[in-house]
Design a protein around this motif. Sequence first.
Motif, PDB file in Angstrom:
ATOM      1  N   PHE A 168    -103.390 -41.931  47.175  1.00 41.88           N
ATOM      2  CA  PHE A 168    -104.128 -40.686  47.383  1.00 41.88           C
ATOM      3  C   PHE A 168    -105.645 -40.891  47.314  1.00 41.88           C
ATOM      4  CE2 PHE A 168     -99.928 -39.454  45.816  1.00 41.88           C
ATOM      5  CZ  PHE A 168     -99.542 -38.543  46.794  1.00 41.88           C
ATOM      6  N   GLY A 169    -106.076 -42.143  47.146  1.00 41.96           N
ATOM      7  CA  GLY A 169    -107.498 -42.459  47.153  1.00 41.96           C
ATOM      8  C   GLY A 169    -108.143 -42.381  45.781  1.00 41.96           C
ATOM      9  N   ASP A 170    -109.466 -42.458  45.767  1.00 41.49           N
ATOM     10  CA  ASP A 170    -110.224 -42.386  44.521  1.00 41.49           C
ATOM     11  C   ASP A 170    -110.310 -40.923  44.073  1.00 41.49           C
ATOM     12  OD1 ASP A 170    -111.912 -42.595  42.388  1.00 41.49           O
ATOM     13  OD2 ASP A 170    -113.613 -43.390  43.508  1.00 41.49           O
ATOM     14  N   ALA A 195     -94.908 -28.880  50.306  1.00 38.91           N
ATOM     15  CA  ALA A 195     -95.034 -30.023  49.417  1.00 38.91           C
ATOM     16  C   ALA A 195     -95.309 -31.291  50.230  1.00 38.91           C
ATOM     17  CB  ALA A 195     -93.766 -30.198  48.599  1.00 38.91           C
ATOM     18  N   PRO A 196     -96.069 -32.231  49.677  1.00 37.91           N
ATOM     19  CA  PRO A 196     -96.350 -33.478  50.399  1.00 37.91           C
ATOM     20  C   PRO A 196     -95.097 -34.342  50.511  1.00 37.91           C
ATOM     21  CG  PRO A 196     -97.232 -33.589  48.172  1.00 37.91           C
ATOM     22  CD  PRO A 196     -96.756 -32.183  48.375  1.00 37.91           C
ATOM     23  N   PRO A 197     -95.073 -35.272  51.460  1.00 35.29           N
ATOM     24  CA  PRO A 197     -93.896 -36.134  51.647  1.00 35.29           C
ATOM     25  C   PRO A 197     -93.529 -36.915  50.386  1.00 35.29           C
ATOM     26  CG  PRO A 197     -95.410 -36.358  53.501  1.00 35.29           C
ATOM     27  CD  PRO A 197     -96.122 -35.538  52.474  1.00 35.29           C
ATOM     28  N   GLU A 198     -94.529 -37.335  49.607  1.00 37.27           N
ATOM     29  CA  GLU A 198     -94.248 -38.106  48.401  1.00 37.27           C
ATOM     30  C   GLU A 198     -93.467 -37.285  47.376  1.00 37.27           C
ATOM     31  OE1 GLU A 198     -97.882 -39.637  50.464  1.00 37.27           O
ATOM     32  OE2 GLU A 198     -97.217 -37.664  49.773  1.00 37.27           O
ATOM     33  N   THR A 199     -93.819 -35.999  47.264  1.00 32.50           N
ATOM     34  CA  THR A 199     -93.100 -35.105  46.346  1.00 32.50           C
ATOM     35  C   THR A 199     -91.687 -34.851  46.845  1.00 32.50           C
ATOM     36  OG1 THR A 199     -95.147 -34.034  45.629  1.00 32.50           O
ATOM     37  CG2 THR A 199     -93.111 -32.806  45.310  1.00 32.50           C
ATOM     38  N   SER A 248     -99.319 -47.016  40.316  1.00 33.17           N
ATOM     39  CA  SER A 248     -99.356 -47.324  41.745  1.00 33.17           C
ATOM     40  C   SER A 248     -98.962 -46.161  42.657  1.00 33.17           C
ATOM     41  CB  SER A 248     -98.466 -48.536  42.041  1.00 33.17           C
ATOM     42  OG  SER A 248     -97.115 -48.292  41.701  1.00 33.17           O
ATOM     43  N   PRO A 249     -98.048 -45.248  42.241  1.00 35.75           N
ATOM     44  CA  PRO A 249     -97.723 -44.152  43.164  1.00 35.75           C
ATOM     45  C   PRO A 249     -98.900 -43.252  43.499  1.00 35.75           C
ATOM     46  CG  PRO A 249     -96.026 -44.353  41.473  1.00 35.75           C
ATOM     47  CD  PRO A 249     -97.178 -45.224  41.050  1.00 35.75           C
ATOM     48  N   PRO A 309    -106.055 -34.230  48.052  1.00 34.84           N
ATOM     49  CA  PRO A 309    -105.347 -35.428  47.586  1.00 34.84           C
ATOM     50  C   PRO A 309    -104.979 -35.385  46.103  1.00 34.84           C
ATOM     51  CG  PRO A 309    -107.157 -36.058  49.012  1.00 34.84           C
ATOM     52  CD  PRO A 309    -107.292 -34.575  48.792  1.00 34.84           C
ATOM     53  N   GLU A 310    -105.888 -34.862  45.263  1.00 33.51           N
ATOM     54  CA  GLU A 310    -105.598 -34.825  43.829  1.00 33.51           C
ATOM     55  C   GLU A 310    -104.452 -33.868  43.501  1.00 33.51           C
ATOM     56  OE1 GLU A 310    -109.362 -32.213  44.468  1.00 33.51           O
ATOM     57  OE2 GLU A 310    -108.447 -34.040  45.301  1.00 33.51           O
ATOM     58  N   VAL A 311    -104.335 -32.783  44.292  1.00 36.31           N
ATOM     59  CA  VAL A 311    -103.240 -31.827  44.088  1.00 36.31           C
ATOM     60  C   VAL A 311    -101.919 -32.470  44.494  1.00 36.31           C
ATOM     61  CG1 VAL A 311    -102.318 -29.568  44.708  1.00 36.31           C
ATOM     62  CG2 VAL A 311    -104.790 -29.871  44.429  1.00 36.31           C
ATOM     63  N   LYS A 312    -101.916 -33.154  45.632  1.00 35.81           N
ATOM     64  CA  LYS A 312    -100.706 -33.841  46.077  1.00 35.81           C
ATOM     65  C   LYS A 312    -100.279 -34.905  45.068  1.00 35.81           C
ATOM     66  CE  LYS A 312    -101.656 -33.306  51.051  1.00 35.81           C
ATOM     67  NZ  LYS A 312    -101.917 -34.042  52.311  1.00 35.81           N
ATOM     68  N   ALA A 313    -101.258 -35.619  44.521  1.00 37.76           N
ATOM     69  CA  ALA A 313    -100.944 -36.665  43.543  1.00 37.76           C
ATOM     70  C   ALA A 313    -100.300 -36.055  42.297  1.00 37.76           C
ATOM     71  CB  ALA A 313    -102.208 -37.430  43.172  1.00 37.76           C
ATOM     72  N   PHE A 314    -100.828 -34.920  41.839  1.00 42.39           N
ATOM     73  CA  PHE A 314    -100.285 -34.288  40.635  1.00 42.39           C
ATOM     74  C   PHE A 314     -98.888 -33.725  40.902  1.00 42.39           C
ATOM     75  CE2 PHE A 314    -100.429 -30.807  37.305  1.00 42.39           C
ATOM     76  CZ  PHE A 314    -100.212 -31.680  36.249  1.00 42.39           C
ATOM     77  N   GLN A 315     -98.669 -33.145  42.079  1.00 41.03           N
ATOM     78  CA  GLN A 315     -97.327 -32.683  42.444  1.00 41.03           C
ATOM     79  C   GLN A 315     -96.334 -33.850  42.408  1.00 41.03           C
ATOM     80  OE1 GLN A 315     -98.894 -30.628  46.194  1.00 41.03           O
ATOM     81  NE2 GLN A 315     -96.984 -29.525  45.840  1.00 41.03           N
ATOM     82  N   THR A 316     -96.776 -34.986  42.900  1.00 39.45           N
ATOM     83  CA  THR A 316     -95.910 -36.158  42.928  1.00 39.45           C
ATOM     84  C   THR A 316     -95.581 -36.627  41.514  1.00 39.45           C
ATOM     85  OG1 THR A 316     -96.850 -36.799  45.064  1.00 39.45           O
ATOM     86  CG2 THR A 316     -95.696 -38.511  43.818  1.00 39.45           C
ATOM     87  N   TYR A 317     -96.567 -36.605  40.633  1.00 41.57           N
ATOM     88  CA  TYR A 317     -96.338 -36.977  39.232  1.00 41.57           C
ATOM     89  C   TYR A 317     -95.322 -36.040  38.582  1.00 41.57           C
ATOM     90  CZ  TYR A 317     -97.345 -37.546  34.218  1.00 41.57           C
ATOM     91  OH  TYR A 317     -97.244 -37.738  32.862  1.00 41.57           O
TER      92      TYR A 317
END
Length: 456
Positions: free
Chosen positions: A56-58, A138-142, A51-52, A357-365
Amino acid sequence: MFGQPTSPRFRAVLAGTLSAGLVFSAAACGDSGDDGDSASTDASASSIDCSPYTKFGDLKGKTVSVYTSIVTPEDKPQIDSYKPFEQCTGVTVKYEGDKSFETQVLVRAKAGNPPDIAFVPQPGLLKQLVATGKAVAAPPETEANVDKFWTKDWKSYGTVDGKFYAAPLGANVKSLVWYSPSEFKDSGYAVPTTLDELKALSDKMVADKKKPWCAGINSGDATGWPVTDWVEDFMLRLYGPETYDKWVNHQIPFNGPESTAAFDAVGAYLKNDQYVNGGLGDVKSIATTTFQDAGLPILDAQCEMHRQASFYAANWPQGTKVAEDGDVFAFYLPGKDASAKPVLGAGEFTLAFADRPEVKAFQTYLSSDTWANTKAKLSSGWVSANKGLDPNNLKNPIDQLSAKILLDPASQFRFDGSDQMPAAVGSDSFWKQATAWITGQDTKTTVDNIEKSWPK
C-alpha cells in the motif's frame, strides 16, 4: 463485558446489565486478569508480519478514523489491538466510540462527513449506509482475506447487490443453553444433542419434580427481544437456513405456517406451566422478569436451563465460575439431528467510506488472522468466526465454546433475524407481539399482527 455491541437491543442489554450491578468475573471465567497494561504492552510489542501492508506504499504519518458503537471500557482492547499495525505502517488510528452510533453514522454519511471506517453491527444498517452512495467496496486484499478466513454465510452479510463491501469483525453466539454442570452430573442428566433429546430431558426434569426452564424478557424499551431470539432459533432448526432467509426477507409471509410452527415450538417450552418459570413465578412472570435476572435461579437449582446468548456470561454474580467444571456453563442448543449445526448469532462488519491506501491497509489488517489472534489475547468476552483464530488465544471457556461452535465446518450461521428486518417489525412489532404472546395472546393473532406491520 460483552465485547461487541450489535444493535439497539444490545445497548439495552448493556445498560440493563450495568444498572443491575452485575459484574462478570474474569477470574471466574478462567481469565488470567491480564487485560490491563501488561497485556496491552505484550500485544503492542509483539512482532507481526508487516509485508501484507508494504504493497500500500509509504503510509507514515497517515491517519485512519474509526467510528463505532463500542465504547468504554470495551474500547480499550480494540484500541490496543491496532498497535501492531500502527507500528508496522506508521499510521495513526483515530478511534471514536459513540452510544448513538446507529443514528449518527447515517446522519454523517448522508451529510457527506462519514468516518474512514465504521464498525456496523447490523446487515440492515449496512444496506442503508451503502444506499447513501458514500460507502466504497472493500479492496481486493480484504476480500481475499474474507474468502480465506470466513464462510460464505458471513461474507454474504457484508455484500450488497452483489458487491462486497464489509469484512466481518467480532461475533457472538445466541444458540446456547446455560446450565449447572454439577446439577446435571448429580441428577444424571446428559447434555442433549438433538431437539428431541432436549424435549425428553425437559420432561425427565418435570418427572423429577424440577422446573426445567427459567426465562425473562423484560428489557425496558426493548422488552420482548429474548422471545424473538427463541423464535429465530427454532425457525432455523425446524426449516433450515434457506427458509430462514426467506422469512427474514419477507419472501414468505410472517403469518405463514412456518412462523406459526416456530412460535408453537417455542410455546411448548415457554408457555408450559410445568416447564417454567423456575424460581421466578408462572408463565406470565417471564414478561416481568428482567433478562439479566432470568438465569440466576440456576445457581440455586430452582431451574435447570436458560436459553441465552454467549454475552449472558456478564450477568453471573461476582465469583461465579463459568466453566465446564464450574458453577455454570452452556451447551449448544441442538438441531433436529446431531449432524445439523444451525447457529444463530450476531456481529459487526467493517465498512469503509474512503479508498485511500492507509484505509485499505487497515481494512486488510482487521480482516486478517493476525488481528483476530491479537485481539483474542487482549479481550475477555470476545470471539470471532475468523477461521484463522486459535481458540487457545481466547481468554475464557465460554469464548472458547463460542469459537468451537462458530468454527465448526458443519455450522450454518445465520444473523439475528429481527436485526435484519425493517425497524417497524424487528425492533417494534416482533418484540411487542411476542411479549403479548407470552402473556396470553394466541399464536395466530400474534403472527397476523406482525404480518400487518410489515412495511408495504
